[in-house]
Design a protein around this motif. Structure first.
Motif, PDB file in Angstrom:
ATOM      1  N   GLY A  39      65.819  38.392  47.522  1.00 35.58           N
ATOM      2  CA  GLY A  39      65.550  39.713  48.084  1.00 35.58           C
ATOM      3  C   GLY A  39      66.619  40.739  47.778  1.00 35.58           C
ATOM      4  O   GLY A  39      66.409  41.945  47.978  1.00 35.58           O
ATOM      5  N   ILE A  40      67.762  40.302  47.264  1.00 35.10           N
ATOM      6  CA  ILE A  40      68.821  41.248  46.921  1.00 35.10           C
ATOM      7  C   ILE A  40      68.336  42.250  45.877  1.00 35.10           C
ATOM      8  O   ILE A  40      68.847  43.362  45.778  1.00 35.10           O
ATOM      9  CB  ILE A  40      70.105  40.527  46.473  1.00 35.10           C
ATOM     10  CG1 ILE A  40      71.286  41.492  46.545  1.00 35.10           C
ATOM     11  CG2 ILE A  40      69.938  39.914  45.093  1.00 35.10           C
ATOM     12  CD1 ILE A  40      72.632  40.834  46.475  1.00 35.10           C
ATOM     13  N   ARG A  41      67.306  41.869  45.125  1.00 33.57           N
ATOM     14  CA  ARG A  41      66.720  42.811  44.151  1.00 33.57           C
ATOM     15  C   ARG A  41      66.229  44.075  44.841  1.00 33.57           C
ATOM     16  O   ARG A  41      66.292  45.157  44.269  1.00 33.57           O
ATOM     17  CB  ARG A  41      65.562  42.146  43.405  1.00 33.57           C
ATOM     18  CG  ARG A  41      66.020  41.030  42.494  1.00 33.57           C
ATOM     19  CD  ARG A  41      64.850  40.382  41.829  1.00 33.57           C
ATOM     20  NE  ARG A  41      64.065  39.703  42.865  1.00 33.57           N
ATOM     21  CZ  ARG A  41      63.325  38.645  42.665  1.00 33.57           C
ATOM     22  NH1 ARG A  41      63.206  38.141  41.463  1.00 33.57           N
ATOM     23  NH2 ARG A  41      62.663  38.078  43.645  1.00 33.57           N
ATOM     24  N   ARG A  42      65.725  43.937  46.061  1.00 33.66           N
ATOM     25  CA  ARG A  42      65.246  45.104  46.816  1.00 33.66           C
ATOM     26  C   ARG A  42      66.401  46.035  47.147  1.00 33.66           C
ATOM     27  O   ARG A  42      66.234  47.248  47.171  1.00 33.66           O
ATOM     28  CB  ARG A  42      64.532  44.645  48.080  1.00 33.66           C
ATOM     29  CG  ARG A  42      63.281  43.831  47.776  1.00 33.66           C
ATOM     30  CD  ARG A  42      62.647  43.217  49.006  1.00 33.66           C
ATOM     31  NE  ARG A  42      62.380  44.224  50.017  1.00 33.66           N
ATOM     32  CZ  ARG A  42      62.461  43.996  51.330  1.00 33.66           C
ATOM     33  NH1 ARG A  42      62.796  42.809  51.785  1.00 33.66           N
ATOM     34  NH2 ARG A  42      62.194  44.955  52.182  1.00 33.66           N
ATOM     35  N   LEU A  43      67.574  45.479  47.401  1.00 30.89           N
ATOM     36  CA  LEU A  43      68.750  46.286  47.713  1.00 30.89           C
ATOM     37  C   LEU A  43      69.275  46.989  46.466  1.00 30.89           C
ATOM     38  O   LEU A  43      69.451  48.209  46.472  1.00 30.89           O
ATOM     39  CB  LEU A  43      69.850  45.417  48.330  1.00 30.89           C
ATOM     40  CG  LEU A  43      71.189  46.095  48.571  1.00 30.89           C
ATOM     41  CD1 LEU A  43      71.044  47.229  49.585  1.00 30.89           C
ATOM     42  CD2 LEU A  43      72.228  45.090  49.042  1.00 30.89           C
ATOM     43  N   ILE A  44      69.493  46.258  45.395  1.00 33.59           N
ATOM     44  CA  ILE A  44      70.062  46.898  44.205  1.00 33.59           C
ATOM     45  C   ILE A  44      69.049  47.789  43.503  1.00 33.59           C
ATOM     46  O   ILE A  44      69.420  48.663  42.737  1.00 33.59           O
ATOM     47  CB  ILE A  44      70.701  45.878  43.237  1.00 33.59           C
ATOM     48  CG1 ILE A  44      69.680  44.901  42.702  1.00 33.59           C
ATOM     49  CG2 ILE A  44      71.869  45.180  43.879  1.00 33.59           C
ATOM     50  CD1 ILE A  44      70.228  43.941  41.668  1.00 33.59           C
ATOM     51  N   GLY A  45      67.759  47.599  43.788  1.00 29.98           N
ATOM     52  CA  GLY A  45      66.731  48.470  43.234  1.00 29.98           C
ATOM     53  C   GLY A  45      66.511  49.728  44.060  1.00 29.98           C
ATOM     54  O   GLY A  45      65.734  50.590  43.690  1.00 29.98           O
ATOM     55  N   GLY A  46      67.188  49.825  45.216  1.00 34.85           N
ATOM     56  CA  GLY A  46      67.066  51.012  46.048  1.00 34.85           C
ATOM     57  C   GLY A  46      65.843  51.025  46.946  1.00 34.85           C
ATOM     58  O   GLY A  46      65.562  52.020  47.612  1.00 34.85           O
ATOM     59  N   GLU A  47      65.114  49.920  47.018  1.00 35.28           N
ATOM     60  CA  GLU A  47      63.929  49.834  47.864  1.00 35.28           C
ATOM     61  C   GLU A  47      64.304  49.827  49.352  1.00 35.28           C
ATOM     62  O   GLU A  47      63.573  50.351  50.180  1.00 35.28           O
ATOM     63  CB  GLU A  47      63.149  48.570  47.503  1.00 35.28           C
ATOM     64  CG  GLU A  47      61.862  48.380  48.261  1.00 35.28           C
ATOM     65  CD  GLU A  47      61.157  47.093  47.880  1.00 35.28           C
ATOM     66  OE1 GLU A  47      60.491  46.527  48.759  1.00 35.28           O
ATOM     67  OE2 GLU A  47      61.267  46.648  46.713  1.00 35.28           O
ATOM     68  N   ILE A  48      65.446  49.203  49.672  1.00 36.72           N
ATOM     69  CA  ILE A  48      65.951  49.185  51.041  1.00 36.72           C
ATOM     70  C   ILE A  48      67.427  49.569  51.037  1.00 36.72           C
ATOM     71  O   ILE A  48      68.114  49.433  50.032  1.00 36.72           O
ATOM     72  CB  ILE A  48      65.771  47.795  51.715  1.00 36.72           C
ATOM     73  CG1 ILE A  48      66.472  46.691  50.911  1.00 36.72           C
ATOM     74  CG2 ILE A  48      64.299  47.472  51.915  1.00 36.72           C
ATOM     75  CD1 ILE A  48      66.443  45.325  51.570  1.00 36.72           C
TER      76      ILE A  48
END
Length: 88
Positions: A39-48
């Motif tokens: 889920g860290i992809r959501r953080l580095i992608g700016g989703e969260i």
């Protein structure tokens, strides 16, 4: 959050186990230690946001200040983009 495989926890480290190409690893302790899953992809992608990532158990700061996560997210941010004229 470590991943569970057959009843055992698995964790990964972002630091190399040995100094790369003969260089020394920096002395001292890291500024922060983070634990995350895919889920860290959501953080580095700016989703969260970093705050949302912590609240949703996407990332845990197990050592250091939670504010470090803001710096981490901006440093490793990967902007999304659309490819024009590409078909799949």
């Amino acid at each position: 959050m470590p991943q569970r495989y057959g009843g055992a926890d698995a964790a990964a480290s972002a630091a190399p186990p040995a100094p790369p190409v003969g260089a020394r690893m920096p002395d001292g302790e890291p500024d922060a230690v983070l634990v995350a899953g895919p889920g860290i992809r959501r953080l580095i992608g700016g989703e969260i946001t970093p705050t949302e990532a912590i609240a949703q158990d996407v990332v845990a700061v197990v050592r250091g200040e939670e504010s470090f996560l803001d710096s981490f997210a901006s440093t490793f941010h990967i902007a999304s983009f659309e490819l024009q004229g590409v078909t799949s």
